[in-house]
Design a protein around this motif. Structure first.
Motif, short mmCIF file in Angstrom:
data_model
loop_
_atom_site.label_atom_id
_atom_site.label_comp_id
_atom_site.label_asym_id
_atom_site.label_seq_id
_atom_site.Cartn_x
_atom_site.Cartn_y
_atom_site.Cartn_z
N ILE A 4 0.88 -1.19 0.01
CA ILE A 4 0.12 -0.09 0.10
C ILE A 4 0.82 1.33 -0.01
CG2 ILE A 4 -0.13 0.24 2.45
CD1 ILE A 4 -2.92 0.99 -0.17
N ASN A 8 0.78 3.87 -2.90
CA ASN A 8 0.64 5.47 -2.71
C ASN A 8 1.61 6.47 -3.14
OD1 ASN A 8 -1.99 4.74 -1.56
ND2 ASN A 8 -1.13 4.85 0.53
N LYS A 12 1.84 9.16 -6.33
CA LYS A 12 1.95 10.47 -5.86
C LYS A 12 3.10 10.88 -6.88
CE LYS A 12 4.06 13.14 -2.14
NZ LYS A 12 4.56 13.32 -0.68
N ALA A 19 0.49 2.04 -10.05
CA ALA A 19 -0.23 2.26 -8.90
C ALA A 19 -1.65 1.57 -8.89
CB ALA A 19 -0.68 4.06 -8.56
N TYR A 23 -2.87 -1.40 -6.41
CA TYR A 23 -4.09 -1.36 -5.67
C TYR A 23 -5.07 -2.64 -6.20
CZ TYR A 23 -3.25 3.50 -4.39
OH TYR A 23 -2.64 4.53 -3.82
N ASP A 35 -7.80 1.21 2.18
CA ASP A 35 -6.90 2.06 1.70
C ASP A 35 -6.64 1.81 0.05
OD1 ASP A 35 -5.97 3.54 3.97
OD2 ASP A 35 -4.99 1.51 4.84
N GLY A 39 -7.30 4.25 -3.01
CA GLY A 39 -6.43 4.58 -3.93
C GLY A 39 -6.81 4.40 -5.32
N LYS A 42 -8.90 7.24 -6.31
CA LYS A 42 -8.08 8.24 -6.94
C LYS A 42 -7.51 7.91 -8.21
CE LYS A 42 -5.88 8.61 -2.61
NZ LYS A 42 -5.25 8.86 -1.64
#
Length: 488
Positions: A4, A8, A12, A19, A23, A35, A39, A42
């Motif tokens: 995780i 993340n 970023k 990513a 996930y 979490d 993610g 996002k």
């Protein structure tokens, strides 16, 4: 390092696909890993997949209803989907959970400011200031929405910090402060200091840019070459042949194109007062999803790949775009996509949407260039933060628009900010006639409405149509570079 944390970190660093893979790997192990779900939501938001991001964040808040950051993420998706009432409720839920969260309060202030709900804006701004009086974003917000209008002792403390070479301010904080002080000095008619701060803000932003307008010139040349008059004529002939077979879509897109700060938001606000027109705002779909689709179908980038699309493939891409628009405005007959840079895609728009309406809005070149230079854009692009780059970009923009006017004159309705401001009823009547719509008087009464405006014009447009914003660069003439004065 746990999966995780890795995921993340990749997100970023804008390594979206990597990513997403991590996930999804985590979610195969535990479908309710909050979490990983957050993610993934996002990731969807970063990929402009608004409905999927909404669905994921909705599930997140069902699993962890007392986590305020999840409600803030849900609010983001709601805003992208034009679901502003639901966005407000999500923001208020986040506030209810944690009333002293600076992030939540900032989000509420910005939301209510963009929605023209000034009493609520002030309420949450006061709450924010009581918690974080020395927060840079709070101070800059106060300046931007004209709550802080003088260089008082509080402002001076920020100015001293900004000018201290040993300060620990981030680059973004410095940029925000320079724009804030430029506005304060401009309001007090200290144009020399205002110009200094505008220049400093722009120079800091240029440091974040990895390319120049010169690097884009080959792309602009390829664009004009790919959409030659011969190719455009071929497309027109194909569409004429298929006219009887292809039904006119129930939803007609209206593309408002041009340079930023040319008046596109003003025009949008007038048009959405019409009973048949909605807006989806500034959408990245043409340069994102559709361009990606062209590459997947032809293995060539836009614009070269356009020549290799079959009629069926063009129809498929068009349906994908219209399905996204329908999600944003299910009941609309006409829907606006006002991404200014879509002027580059007018040929593509003709290929995919022969029934679309393209409106090109322009503004006096010195006025628009100065407005770009003095406004803080989120994107780090050279033509937003360097006067010489703004000038160079304008030349390319003029060249591309000149090409479209030659090969697709009947497909584009041209309007200038100046004529819209001088003769709004006459200008709108002609424009609406171009869209096969009748004029409605309510199009001139758009100010003071609680509409959501999430562009740099959000505050300016609340006072209605302004006719006195031309030549605002005149007080700065002695400080402006030679390249600006050569604009015509």
């Amino acid at each position: 390092m746990s999966l995780i944390v890795q995921a993340n970190l990749l997100l970023k660093q804008n390594q979206i696909k990597q990513a997403e893979s991590l996930y999804r790997q985590l979610l195969t192990q535990n479908p309710n890993n909050i979490d990983a779900l957050w993610g993934l939501g996002k990731v969807a938001l970063a990929l402009d997949s608004y409905q999927p991001s909404y669905d994921i964040f909705k599930r997140c808040v069902q699993l962890a209803a007392n986590a305020s950051p999840l409600w803030l993420s849900l609010a983001q998706s709601c805003q992208k989907l034009q679901r502003f009432e639901e966005a407000e409720q999500a923001l208020l839920k986040a506030y209810e959970i944690k009333k002293e969260s600076i992030t939540t309060l900032l989000s509420l202030v910005i939301f209510y400011c963009q929605s023209n709900q000034l009493a609520k804006t002030k309420k949450y701004l006061d709450a924010l200031f009581s918690i974080a009086p020395n927060n840079i974003r709070v101070f800059c917000l106060k300046v931007r929405i004209n709550v802080q209008v003088i260089l008082d002792e509080h402002a001076q403390s920020f100015l001293e910090k900004l000018t201290d070479k040993t300060n620990d301010l981030t680059q973004k904080e410095q940029v925000l402060l320079h724009y804030a002080f430029a506005q304060l000095y401009q309001q007090s008619s200290n144009y020399k200091q205002a110009f200094y701060h505008f220049t400093q803000a722009n120079e800091l932003q240029v440091l974040q840019v990895s390319f120049t307008v010169a690097d884009m010139e080959d792309y602009f040349s390829q664009l004009i070459k790919a959409f030659s008059s011969t190719f455009i004529d071929k497309i027109k002939q194909e569409q004429a042949v298929n006219l009887s077979r292809i039904k006119k879509p129930l939803l007609t897109p209206i593309f408002i194109v041009g340079q930023p700060r040319s008046g596109s938001t003003l025009l949008e606000q007038m048009l959405i007062s019409h009973t048949d027109i909605s807006s989806a705002g500034e959408l990245p779909f043409l340069a994102g999803d559709i361009a990606q689709g062209i590459w997947q179908l032809t293995k060539q980038e836009f614009p070269q790949g356009c020549a290799h699309l079959t009629v069926k493939q063009r129809e498929s891409l068009a349906q994908h775009y219209l399905a996204n628009m329908h999600t944003l405005a299910p009941k609309a007959k006409f829907i606006i996509d006002k991404m200014p840079a879509n002027y580059q895609s007018i040929g593509l728009i003709k290929m995919l949407f022969p029934h679309a309406k393209v409106i090109h809005i322009s503004r006096a070149v010195k006025d628009v260039s100065w407005s770009i230079f003095t406004n803080n854009f989120d994107a780090a692009e050279p033509y937003f933060c360097s006067m010489s780059e703004i000038v160079n970009y304008h030349k390319n923009y003029q060249q591309v628009m000149s090409h479209w006017q030659q090969v697709l004159p009947e497909f584009i309705h041209n309007i200038s900010y100046e004529e819209l401001a001088a003769s709004p009823k006459e200008s709108l009547t002609k424009l609406l006639n171009f869209c096969s719509l009748s004029y409605q008087e309510k199009c001139l009464s758009f100010e003071n409405k609680s509409r959501h405006i999430d562009t740099l014009s959000d505050i300016q447009l609340r006072d209605g149509l302004q006719r006195n914003i031309a030549r605002t660069w005149l007080p700065y003439q002695e400080y402006l570079p030679v390249c600006f004065n050569e604009l015509c």
